[in-house]
Design a protein around this motif. Structure first.
Motif, PDB file in Angstrom:
ATOM      1  N   PRO A  31      -9.861   1.157   2.692  1.00  0.00           N
ATOM      2  CA  PRO A  31     -10.975   0.240   2.458  1.00  0.00           C
ATOM      3  C   PRO A  31     -10.590  -1.016   1.675  1.00  0.00           C
ATOM      4  CG  PRO A  31     -11.023   1.966   0.826  1.00  0.00           C
ATOM      5  CD  PRO A  31      -9.799   2.219   1.688  1.00  0.00           C
ATOM      6  N   LEU A  32      -9.359  -1.088   1.176  1.00  0.00           N
ATOM      7  CA  LEU A  32      -8.951  -2.210   0.335  1.00  0.00           C
ATOM      8  C   LEU A  32      -8.081  -3.197   1.109  1.00  0.00           C
ATOM      9  CD1 LEU A  32      -8.009  -0.355  -2.990  1.00  0.00           C
ATOM     10  CD2 LEU A  32     -10.219  -1.275  -2.296  1.00  0.00           C
ATOM     11  N   THR A  33      -8.099  -4.432   0.653  1.00  0.00           N
ATOM     12  CA  THR A  33      -7.270  -5.489   1.233  1.00  0.00           C
ATOM     13  C   THR A  33      -6.293  -5.991   0.181  1.00  0.00           C
ATOM     14  OG1 THR A  33      -8.766  -7.273   0.540  1.00  0.00           O
ATOM     15  CG2 THR A  33      -9.214  -6.218   2.670  1.00  0.00           C
ATOM     16  N   GLU A  34      -5.346  -6.821   0.605  1.00  0.00           N
ATOM     17  CA  GLU A  34      -4.413  -7.432  -0.342  1.00  0.00           C
ATOM     18  C   GLU A  34      -5.170  -8.224  -1.405  1.00  0.00           C
ATOM     19  OE1 GLU A  34      -1.314  -7.065  -0.717  1.00  0.00           O
ATOM     20  OE2 GLU A  34      -0.415  -6.423   1.177  1.00  0.00           O
ATOM     21  N   GLU A  35      -6.228  -8.876  -0.996  1.00  0.00           N
ATOM     22  CA  GLU A  35      -7.042  -9.655  -1.937  1.00  0.00           C
ATOM     23  C   GLU A  35      -7.683  -8.757  -2.985  1.00  0.00           C
ATOM     24  OE1 GLU A  35     -11.047 -12.394  -1.728  1.00  0.00           O
ATOM     25  OE2 GLU A  35      -9.577 -12.581  -0.094  1.00  0.00           O
ATOM     26  N   LEU A  40      -6.973  -5.874  -8.964  1.00  0.00           N
ATOM     27  CA  LEU A  40      -6.891  -4.539  -9.553  1.00  0.00           C
ATOM     28  C   LEU A  40      -5.612  -4.263 -10.331  1.00  0.00           C
ATOM     29  CD1 LEU A  40      -8.301  -2.456  -6.541  1.00  0.00           C
ATOM     30  CD2 LEU A  40      -9.512  -3.083  -8.633  1.00  0.00           C
ATOM     31  N   HIS A  41      -4.491  -4.869  -9.926  1.00  0.00           N
ATOM     32  CA  HIS A  41      -3.233  -4.509 -10.584  1.00  0.00           C
ATOM     33  C   HIS A  41      -3.089  -5.189 -11.944  1.00  0.00           C
ATOM     34  CE1 HIS A  41      -1.391  -8.368  -9.706  1.00  0.00           C
ATOM     35  NE2 HIS A  41      -1.518  -8.182  -8.403  1.00  0.00           N
ATOM     36  N   GLY A  42      -2.195  -4.623 -12.766  1.00  0.00           N
ATOM     37  CA  GLY A  42      -1.977  -5.129 -14.112  1.00  0.00           C
ATOM     38  C   GLY A  42      -1.111  -6.373 -14.123  1.00  0.00           C
ATOM     39  N   GLU A  45       2.329  -5.426 -12.790  1.00  0.00           N
ATOM     40  CA  GLU A  45       2.357  -4.448 -11.706  1.00  0.00           C
ATOM     41  C   GLU A  45       1.914  -5.118 -10.411  1.00  0.00           C
ATOM     42  OE1 GLU A  45       0.396  -0.581 -12.856  1.00  0.00           O
ATOM     43  OE2 GLU A  45      -0.094  -1.823 -14.586  1.00  0.00           O
ATOM     44  N   GLN A  46       2.723  -5.023  -9.399  1.00  0.00           N
ATOM     45  CA  GLN A  46       2.368  -5.549  -8.081  1.00  0.00           C
ATOM     46  C   GLN A  46       2.178  -4.363  -7.142  1.00  0.00           C
ATOM     47  OE1 GLN A  46       1.813  -8.832  -7.642  1.00  0.00           O
ATOM     48  NE2 GLN A  46       2.323  -9.124  -9.790  1.00  0.00           N
ATOM     49  N   VAL A  52      -1.114   2.234  -2.140  1.00  0.00           N
ATOM     50  CA  VAL A  52      -2.481   2.737  -2.033  1.00  0.00           C
ATOM     51  C   VAL A  52      -2.582   3.718  -0.876  1.00  0.00           C
ATOM     52  CG1 VAL A  52      -4.891   2.109  -1.607  1.00  0.00           C
ATOM     53  CG2 VAL A  52      -3.456   0.635  -3.030  1.00  0.00           C
ATOM     54  N   ASP A  53      -1.974   3.362   0.246  1.00  0.00           N
ATOM     55  CA  ASP A  53      -2.029   4.187   1.448  1.00  0.00           C
ATOM     56  C   ASP A  53      -1.385   5.557   1.225  1.00  0.00           C
ATOM     57  OD1 ASP A  53      -2.489   4.243   4.499  1.00  0.00           O
ATOM     58  OD2 ASP A  53      -0.386   4.808   4.309  1.00  0.00           O
TER      59      ASP A  53
END
Length: 317
Positions: A31-35, A40-42, A45-46, A52-53
Motif C-alpha cells: 500500500p506504500l509508495t516511494e513518496e 517515514l524513514h529517519g 535511514e533510507q 517494506v515488501d
C-alpha cells in the motif's frame, strides 16, 4: 509455505532468514509508495520498498492476524459474560537502542496497519513524552541519565496506558521536542477511540528491580504484542555517529536547538563528540537496561548493514 527445523535445538523462538520471512507476506498488497517512505524513514535511514515488501508487509500480516484473533477472543468473552464492554485497543510495544531505527519501524508499521480495513485507527505514541521535564532532571541530577529508566515519569505512562486499555474515549500524552530537548509545555497528543496503539521507546520492556513484596505493575503489562529492534552494538554506534553528523548540518543549526553548540564542530570534532556520548551514555544504557529486555519481546528483528533486517525471531506460542 516456510518449513522450519524445530528439532535442531530447543529455543523459545522460531528463527527466519530474510528470505524465509519474506515468503510470509503471501498475497498482502503493497500500500506504500516511494513518496510515502520519504515521510517515514529517519534522518539517516533510507528504507526501500523492497525492505517494506520483504520485512514489514509480512509483519503487518502477522499483526493483523493477531489483532483479529484478540478481537474474536474478546467477543467470545463478552458473550460468556453476557455484556459487551467498551472496545479495548490492541497495544504494540516497540523497544530498542538509541539510533537502531525503532522510530522508523514504528512509523512504517503504523502506516501499514492503518491501511487494513478492520482497524483503520492506529495511533503512535513515543515514551519520550513521559520523560521528566529538564528542570526536574536538573534538580535530581539526572540530565546525563536522560533516557535511563529513572528519567521517566513511569507512573504517568502507566496511567496513560491503563486509560487507553480501559477504553476511555480520549486520553492525552505529553509531547516531547527533540529540537528543544524538552517536554513542550501545554502540548498534548490526544488518542481517541483507537483500534491499535503503538508505543515506542527505549525501556518499554523493562521490569526493573523488585523492591517490595507487593505486586508491581509494568509498562509491558499493557502490551498485546512486543517487538525488539536489534543490531550489533558497533553497528548501532556507527549509525549514531552518522545521525549526529547529519543533525550537525541540519537541526543543530536552528536557533531554538538545544544542541546548537554542536553545529560549530568540525567533522573530526563531531565524530569524536558523538563517539564519546555514545560510549559514556547510550552504550551504558543499552548494556544495562535495554539489551537485557530483548528476550522479553515476542518478535526480534535483527538488522545488518544499511538498516536492512537480516533475521526475524518469533516467539513460539
Amino acid at each position: 509455505m516456510v518449513q522450519k527445523n524445530r528439532t535442531a535445538h530447543f529455543s523459545r523462538y522460531i528463527t527466519f532468514t530474510r528470505d524465509e520471512w519474506a515468503q510470509l507476506r503471501a498475497s498482502t498488497p503493497m500500500p506504500l509508495t516511494e513518496e510515502d517512505l520519504v515521510k517515514l524513514h529517519g534522518i539517516n535511514e533510507q528504507v526501500s520498498l523492497s525492505e517494506v515488501d520483504e520485512i514489514y508487509l509480512p509483519l503487518s500480516r502477522l499483526l493483523n492476524l493477531y489483532v483479529d484473533a484478540t478481537r474474536n477472543l474478546y467477543l467470545a468473552s463478552s458473550r460468556f459474560l453476557g455484556h459487551l464492554e467498551e472496545k479495548v485497543p490492541y497495544i504494540i510495544g516497540i523497544a530498542g537502542s538509541v539510533a537502531v531505527g525503532k522510530s522508523t519501524t514504528a512509523r512504517i508499521i503504523q502506516a501499514l496497519l492503518e491501511r487494513w480495513p478492520s482497524h483503520p485507527r492506529v495511533d503512535l505514541v513515543t515514551t519520550d513524552g513521559f520523560l521528566y521535564p529538564n528542570h526536574v532532571l536538573e534538580e535530581r541530577g539526572l540530565m546525563n541519565r536522560k533516557g535511563f529508566p529513572e528519567s521517566y515519569d513511569v507512573r504517568s505512562l502507566i496511567r496513560f496506558l491503563a486509560d487507553v486499555k480501559s477504553g476511555k474515549p480520549a486520553v492525552s500524552a505529553p509531547v516531547y521536542s527533540h529540537l528543544t530537548y524538552d517536554i513542550v509545555p501545554g502540548e498534548y497528543k490526544v488518542v481517541e477511540h483507537p483500534d491499535i496503539v503503538i508505543v515506542e521507546g527505549l525501556n518499554v520492556l523493562q521490569t526493573g528491580g523488585t523492591t517490595t513484596t507487593k505486586p508491581q505493575l509494568f509498562v509491558s503489562d499493557f502490551f498485546d504484542f512486543t517487538i525488539y529492534v536489534d543490531a550489533e552494538e558497533h553497528q548501532i554506534k556507527q549509525w549514531y555517529i552518522e545521525r549526529f553528523q547529519k543533525l550537525r548540518e541540519t537541526a543543530f543549526r536552528k536557533r531554538e536547538s538545544y544542541f546548537q553548540r554542536y553545529s560549530l564542530l568540525s567533522e573530526e570534532e563531531a565524530i569524536s563528540t558523538a563517539s564519546h556520548i555514545w560510549d559514556t551514555v547510550n552504550a551504558v544504557n543499552l548494556r544495562e537496561n535495554i539489551l537485557p529486555t530483548r528476550a522479553r519481546a515476542q518478535l526480534i528483528l535483527t538488522k545488518g548493514p544499511h538498516h536492512a533486517v537480516q533475521l526475524a525471531r518469533l516467539r513460539k506460542l
